[in-house]
Write an enzyme that holds these catalytic residues in place. Structure first.
Site, PDB file in Angstrom:
ATOM      1  N   HIS A 155      -3.114   8.209  34.734  1.00  0.00           N
ATOM      2  CA  HIS A 155      -2.357   7.948  35.965  1.00  0.00           C
ATOM      3  C   HIS A 155      -3.228   7.378  37.079  1.00  0.00           C
ATOM      4  O   HIS A 155      -2.709   6.815  38.035  1.00  0.00           O
ATOM      5  CB  HIS A 155      -1.694   9.238  36.454  1.00  0.00           C
ATOM      6  CG  HIS A 155      -0.543   9.661  35.597  1.00  0.00           C
ATOM      7  ND1 HIS A 155       0.770   9.527  35.987  1.00  0.00           N
ATOM      8  CD2 HIS A 155      -0.511  10.177  34.342  1.00  0.00           C
ATOM      9  CE1 HIS A 155       1.561   9.962  35.022  1.00  0.00           C
ATOM     10  NE2 HIS A 155       0.815  10.367  34.005  1.00  0.00           N
ATOM     11  N   ASP A 363      -5.868   3.629  44.265  1.00  0.00           N
ATOM     12  CA  ASP A 363      -4.751   4.432  43.764  1.00  0.00           C
ATOM     13  C   ASP A 363      -4.294   3.850  42.441  1.00  0.00           C
ATOM     14  O   ASP A 363      -4.183   2.626  42.308  1.00  0.00           O
ATOM     15  CB  ASP A 363      -3.587   4.363  44.767  1.00  0.00           C
ATOM     16  CG  ASP A 363      -2.841   5.684  44.882  1.00  0.00           C
ATOM     17  OD1 ASP A 363      -2.771   6.403  43.878  1.00  0.00           O
ATOM     18  OD2 ASP A 363      -2.330   5.978  45.975  1.00  0.00           O
TER      19      ASP A 363
HETATM   20  P1  ADQ Z   1      -0.500  10.950  43.384  1.00  0.00           P
HETATM   21  O1  ADQ Z   1      -1.922  10.723  43.723  1.00  0.00           O
HETATM   22  O2  ADQ Z   1       0.021  12.305  43.625  1.00  0.00           O
HETATM   23  O3  ADQ Z   1      -0.189  10.568  41.874  1.00  0.00           O
HETATM   24  P2  ADQ Z   1       1.705   9.132  44.312  1.00  0.00           P
HETATM   25  O4  ADQ Z   1       1.906   8.167  43.237  1.00  0.00           O
HETATM   26  O5  ADQ Z   1       1.870   8.541  45.665  1.00  0.00           O
HETATM   27  O6  ADQ Z   1       0.293   9.844  44.286  1.00  0.00           O
HETATM   28  O7  ADQ Z   1       2.778  10.268  44.146  1.00  0.00           O
HETATM   29  C1  ADQ Z   1       2.998  11.254  45.083  1.00  0.00           C
HETATM   30  C2  ADQ Z   1       4.379  11.850  44.827  1.00  0.00           C
HETATM   31  O8  ADQ Z   1       4.482  13.091  45.510  1.00  0.00           O
HETATM   32  C3  ADQ Z   1       5.483  10.964  45.326  1.00  0.00           C
HETATM   33  O9  ADQ Z   1       6.561  11.018  44.446  1.00  0.00           O
HETATM   34  C4  ADQ Z   1       5.823  11.568  46.669  1.00  0.00           C
HETATM   35  O10 ADQ Z   1       7.163  11.399  47.070  1.00  0.00           O
HETATM   36  C5  ADQ Z   1       5.516  13.035  46.451  1.00  0.00           C
HETATM   37  N1  ADQ Z   1       5.031  13.621  47.712  1.00  0.00           N
HETATM   38  C6  ADQ Z   1       3.925  13.270  48.379  1.00  0.00           C
HETATM   39  N2  ADQ Z   1       3.845  13.976  49.533  1.00  0.00           N
HETATM   40  C7  ADQ Z   1       4.910  14.772  49.567  1.00  0.00           C
HETATM   41  C8  ADQ Z   1       5.405  15.729  50.507  1.00  0.00           C
HETATM   42  N3  ADQ Z   1       4.797  15.978  51.661  1.00  0.00           N
HETATM   43  N4  ADQ Z   1       6.529  16.385  50.217  1.00  0.00           N
HETATM   44  C9  ADQ Z   1       7.165  16.123  49.065  1.00  0.00           C
HETATM   45  N5  ADQ Z   1       6.781  15.221  48.151  1.00  0.00           N
HETATM   46  C10 ADQ Z   1       5.661  14.551  48.396  1.00  0.00           C
HETATM   47  C11 ADQ Z   1      -0.955  10.158  40.731  1.00  0.00           C
HETATM   48  C12 ADQ Z   1      -1.823   8.920  40.947  1.00  0.00           C
HETATM   49  C13 ADQ Z   1      -0.976   7.789  41.472  1.00  0.00           C
HETATM   50  C14 ADQ Z   1       0.178   7.508  40.518  1.00  0.00           C
HETATM   51  C15 ADQ Z   1       0.919   8.785  40.185  1.00  0.00           C
HETATM   52  C16 ADQ Z   1       1.952   8.566  39.097  1.00  0.00           C
HETATM   53  O11 ADQ Z   1      -2.883   9.230  41.848  1.00  0.00           O
HETATM   54  O12 ADQ Z   1      -1.752   6.611  41.636  1.00  0.00           O
HETATM   55  O13 ADQ Z   1       1.089   6.605  41.126  1.00  0.00           O
HETATM   56  O14 ADQ Z   1       0.038   9.800  39.742  1.00  0.00           O
HETATM   57  O15 ADQ Z   1       1.404   7.991  37.971  1.00  0.00           O
END
Ligand code: ADQ
Length: 501
Positions: A155, A363
């Site tokens: 990921h 990311d």
């Molecule tokens: P993350 O580093 O966690 O994921 P991201 O892809 O942005 O980053 O996903 C975060 C998720 O958590 C989103 O669905 C978001 O809506 C949710 N989220 C974040 N803050 C929140 C909050 N305050 N309250 C509720 N929900 C919240 C890792 C990798 C990424 C990759 C994903 C998926 O680091 O690059 O995109 O996995 O593969």
């Protein structure tokens, strides 16, 4: 057709409506709910002794969770996974630390998790392993005699070979990856980093169709960008528009524009630079004073890792400094909230923002960027400002793409987004929605699993053909079928684990 078994470090909270901050949890749960299957991994609890998985059925998904001992947690999770691999894979070698004992713990936990999963595996199952905590997992299962197809999806980014080589056991990790039948990355750039390591390092070769021959193994390597369900998100963003927190935000913003960011609190997300680029906007454009606010939502994660405590303090300091510099009696430039929100509510909040500001320094994909776009009102959409270092930048053609290290460029993009004419906003939004629909979460899952099934089928056909008609050594292909690791290396994992304890 057999079941899908998903394996990830952490199995997401199973209660509906509970926020699950973390992209893997969001993506995997949505994907698994549709097909049904088993989700195996850590429960999030620490326990005195490892024990058999706790099984819980919810709808079509069977959750099988295990506890970790304190030592496992410290060495495998907090140590090698999050203090060696996470920073290095995000190009922050300066924050990475390597301890041989922690690597030993990482290998030991992979072996132990594989042993706990093995009794649950049925002959027709296919196994899909997720993320950097579990790179050796296929190798551990193969050592236990598991013959099922096993795929791996990373990921987070895979760094270029020069950076990868700063992790002392880099070669062993890359060999472990080659024990999967399919290895998937978020972007073409990550896939290329893998191929460069293999080919330039003289470890193997790759063909046009993505098949890699390395260390006596054959596997498929591809880019499978993770998606979302844009129409479902659009629907819930609309349905939750009248919830109290959304109304409060709307009322508070009356007459002002809103720039919104949502991230886990992590140094890879570039939060300090983000605040500073917003400061630059206010510094260069006094006309924006009192007319725009930045809402940053960032729930803390891994709060027992020292670096995360430091970043939290720094960020609070930055928000305070910038607010101290510009705030007026009736206007606070940056609102910084350290909390999680229920997912549907978060999507409705996105819809209130004229600008989605997603500026990580590195990311894998970044689902927030995609969710922001999907949440918009099609008749009056906001604009996405997106870092070139997010995997999502390869996929969202309508975003204003910025280099987050360039504060002036980012501030200019924010200004442009805030002032963008309606027709341009709609056209950019439509381009991005088309791409999100075309590459939704089902496409991610189905493309990966189709490749996994076909590679595994081809491998077993080849293996059967070889058994039926043994060829002489000189004309045999260089690598054996993926499902049968060479006997000469069959004990690498347990030996390394013992050595490092
Ligand atoms: P993350 O580093 O966690 O994921 P991201 O892809 O942005 O980053 O996903 C975060 C998720 O958590 C989103 O669905 C978001 O809506 C949710 N989220 C974040 N803050 C929140 C909050 N305050 N309250 C509720 N929900 C919240 C890792 C990798 C990424 C990759 C994903 C998926 O680091 O690059 O995109 O996995 O593969």
């Amino acid at each position: 057709m057999g079941r899908l078994i998903v394996v990830s470090n952490r199995v997401a909270p199973t209660q509906e409506g509970r926020p699950a901050a973390g992209g893997l949890a969001v993506g995997v749960l949505d994907a698994l709910k549709e097909t049904g299957g088993v989700w195996f991994g850590w429960s999030g609890e620490t326990v005195a002794e490892p024990s058999a998985p706790v099984i819980e059925q919810q709808g079509s998904v069977t959750y099988a969770t295990v506890g970790l001992t304190r030592r496992d947690y410290d060495q495998y999770y907090k140590g090698f996974s999050n203090t060696t691999l996470w920073p290095t894979f995000h190009y922050r070698n300066d924050l990475a630390r390597y301890e041989r004992q922690e690597y030993g713990g990482y290998l030991r936990v992979n072996v132990s998790l594989a042993r706990q999963l093995q009794p649950l595996i049925e002959p027709d199952d296919i196994i899909w392993v997720h993320d950097y905590h579990l790179i050796p997992f296929a190798r551990c299962l193969r050592d236990l005699g598991v013959k099922n197809p096993i795929g791996f999806f990373l990921h987070i980014p895979l760094p270029v070979p020069e950076v990868m080589r700063s992790v002392p056991p880099h070669e062993e990790l890359m060999k472990f990856m080659c024990h999967y039948d399919v290895v998937g990355f978020q972007t073409g750039a990550d896939r290329q980093a893998f191929l460069d390591y293999i080919e330039r390092g003289g470890h193997g070769t790759a063909s046009e169709d993505g098949m890699v021959h390395a260390w006596d193994r054959i596997l498929k390597v591809g880019a499978y960008p993770i998606g979302i369900y844009p129409d479902a998100i659009a629907k819930s963003a609309g349905q939750f528009a009248d919830r109290k927190p959304v109304r409060s935000l709307r009322d508070a913003m009356r007459g002002r524009k809103l720039i919104m960011s949502v991230d886990r609190l992590d140094y890879s997300k570039g939060l300090a630079e983000r605040f500073q680029a917003f400061e630059r906007l206010l510094q260069n454009g006094p006309g924006w004073h009192g007319r725009v606010s930045l809402l940053q939502i960032a729930p803390p994660t891994r709060s027992d890792v020292q670096t995360y405590q430091t970043i939290r303090r720094n960020l609070e300091g930055e928000a305070g400094r910038i607010n101290g510099r510009f705030a007026q009696l009736d206007w606070t430039p940056i609102q910084y909230l350290n909390r999680k929100y229920e997912r549907n509510l978060l999507m409705a909040l996105f819809r209130e923002a004229q600008v989605g500001y997603v500026a990580p320094l590195r990311d894998g994909m970044n689902l927030v960027a995609k969710e922001y776009v999907a949440s918009q009102d099609p008749d009056d959409p906001g604009v996405l400002v997106l870092s070139q270092f997010a995997g999502a930048a390869e996929q969202l053609p309508g975003a204003l793409v910025v280099n987050p290290y360039d504060l002036n460029q980012t501030a200019e993009a924010l200004e442009r987004a805030l002032s963008m004419p309606h027709a341009e906003r709609v056209s950019r939004y439509q381009d991005m929605m088309a791409s999100l629909r075309e590459n939704n979460l089902s496409v991610w899952r189905d493309t990966f699993l189709t490749d996994l099934r076909s590679v595994a089928t081809a491998a077993s056909v080849t293996a059967r053909a070889r058994q039926a008609a043994p060829v002489d050594k000189a004309s045999a292909p260089a690598a054996p079928a993926p499902a049968s690791p060479p006997a000469s290396t069959a004990t690498t994992v347990p030996r390394a684990a013992t050595r490092a304890q």
